[in-house]
Write an enzyme that holds these catalytic residues in place. Sequence first.
Site, PDB file in Angstrom:
ATOM      1  CD  GLU A 167      13.187 -18.638  24.675  1.00 18.10           C
ATOM      2  OE1 GLU A 167      12.901 -19.084  25.810  1.00 18.10           O
ATOM      3  OE2 GLU A 167      13.020 -17.455  24.331  1.00 18.10           O
TER       4      GLU A 167
ATOM      5  CG  HIS B 118     -14.849 -10.085  35.559  1.00 22.23           C
ATOM      6  ND1 HIS B 118     -14.057  -8.975  35.745  1.00 22.23           N
ATOM      7  CD2 HIS B 118     -14.473 -10.634  34.364  1.00 22.23           C
ATOM      8  CE1 HIS B 118     -13.231  -8.845  34.715  1.00 22.23           C
ATOM      9  NE2 HIS B 118     -13.464  -9.843  33.858  1.00 22.23           N
TER      10      HIS B 118
ATOM     11  CB  CYS C 211     -15.416  -7.786  31.595  1.00 23.78           C
ATOM     12  SG  CYS C 211     -13.916  -7.723  30.572  1.00 23.78           S
TER      13      CYS C 211
ATOM     14  CB  CYS D 260       6.105 -18.785  24.888  1.00 25.74           C
ATOM     15  SG  CYS D 260       4.899 -19.807  25.748  1.00 25.74           S
TER      16      CYS D 260
ATOM     17  N   GLY E 287      -2.083 -24.255  15.547  1.00 24.30           N
ATOM     18  CA  GLY E 287      -0.665 -24.236  15.911  1.00 24.30           C
ATOM     19  C   GLY E 287       0.207 -23.999  14.693  1.00 24.30           C
TER      20      GLY E 287
ATOM     21  NE  ARG F 258      -5.700 -34.401  18.818  1.00 25.46           N
ATOM     22  CZ  ARG F 258      -4.665 -35.139  18.432  1.00 25.46           C
ATOM     23  NH1 ARG F 258      -4.355 -35.209  17.139  1.00 25.46           N
ATOM     24  NH2 ARG F 258      -3.932 -35.809  19.309  1.00 25.46           N
TER      25      ARG F 258
ATOM     26  CB  SER G  74       6.818 -28.543  24.647  1.00 33.68           C
ATOM     27  OG  SER G  74       5.997 -28.197  23.533  1.00 33.68           O
TER      28      SER G  74
END
Length: 434
Positions: free
Chosen positions: A334, A210, A214, A300, A313, A309, A338
């Site tokens: 939302e 693949h 691809c 999400c 984020g 790290r 977590s």
Amino acid sequence: MSVEATTTPSIVQAEEKMDTAETEPSFSLNNLEDPSPYKDEEDNIQLAKNYYCRQSTGIYHIVEVIQQRTNPRFNAIEYYVHYKGLNRRLDEWVDASRIDCNRKVPDGGNPLTNPDDPDNRMTRKQKRMHDEINHVEPTFADMDPATAAMEKEHEQLTKVKYIVKVLVGEYLIDTWYFSPYPDQYGKQSQLYVCEYCFNYMKLAGTYLHHMDECHLRQPPGNEIYRNANISVFEVDGKKQKIYCQNLCLLAKLFLDHKTLYFDTEGFFFYVMTEVDRNGAHVVGYFSKEKVSAYGNNLACILVLPPFQRKGYGNFLISFSYELSKIEGTVGSPEKPLSDLGKLSYRSYWTYVILDILGNVSSAFTIEDLSRMTSIDSHDIISSLQLLNMIKYWKGMHVICVTQKNLDEAIHSKHFKHPRLPVDSRCIKWHPHPK
């Protein structure tokens, strides 16, 4: 919800042809020439029972044995265990040698014990450190009845993690949670995932074939941000449904409470990449509802483990608020977040608020802060409460800041400069018509 196979038919057909050549041989305990050295322990271990189990750190912890399977590669039975009181991302398959069938598990005993500590007790400091390191979650007794019922149902549906490792690009990653890949893929111990299109395969040969075929080298959307080697692409979940479904399935391996797998049409996906001469390599993403009834600017968020790290984020969170500023709206993620999401958002909110408080001399209200930052007022209030910079007076919240507690907050662990700030000048994006 019915699970549809999102892998292309050509990949399925190729893997069916290669199954006889590459799949591991079938295995039966009755035909072993060299029986497992832990046969006695295997005979004593029962499902749904509690035992002491040795973690990779060498510490023994009380576990519940949830499932068992035969491993044809090692000619042994493996047991899927849940470490009582700890986050389910630590659940794992172990062999019988790590389970102690001889130690008695006390009713209601402390889940953590060291074999050299007969009293099986921890000090308050040890427990606090243990809880922080292992992300100990609240029990059902700590939740309201409705939340507890939903958590129990979710736990039952996603109890066993069969996929232990996933190969994405050059990274072989340990997974954290169950993901609802279709049957023939969801029961594999390892999956191979294309880092560009996210098609998933169960055989190494199919994966290598693949990757030669691809031709995709970047997310199939519009590049809306480029600064040095960092790019962000906006992908429409309706126009690129298969790509987004595959991305969600991969993300679920690292997110416990993700429920969006196949119904992607109502979402945009903002995919962050590192760009080099070989292509744009996905490091993380966040999704956002096209129309949110609750004013959420993020549904999400995930940074893949090899890229955590690095400040990615915080970058994605900041990017979601930059889009809200362009839209002229106030947003919030939302809920529920977590445990890692809470830490990331708390760090971002605290930095933004303290940065403004330290550089603006005039008086302003919570509403002013919200308009300046696009952060929802409830999130601002909760952050100021953590910093002890707000008081409730005459029916309203009032910001109460002294130079002393401002200096203390800026020099505390809550105040962290972003490692990778968003340069708003590099964003090439316009709001979509509602």
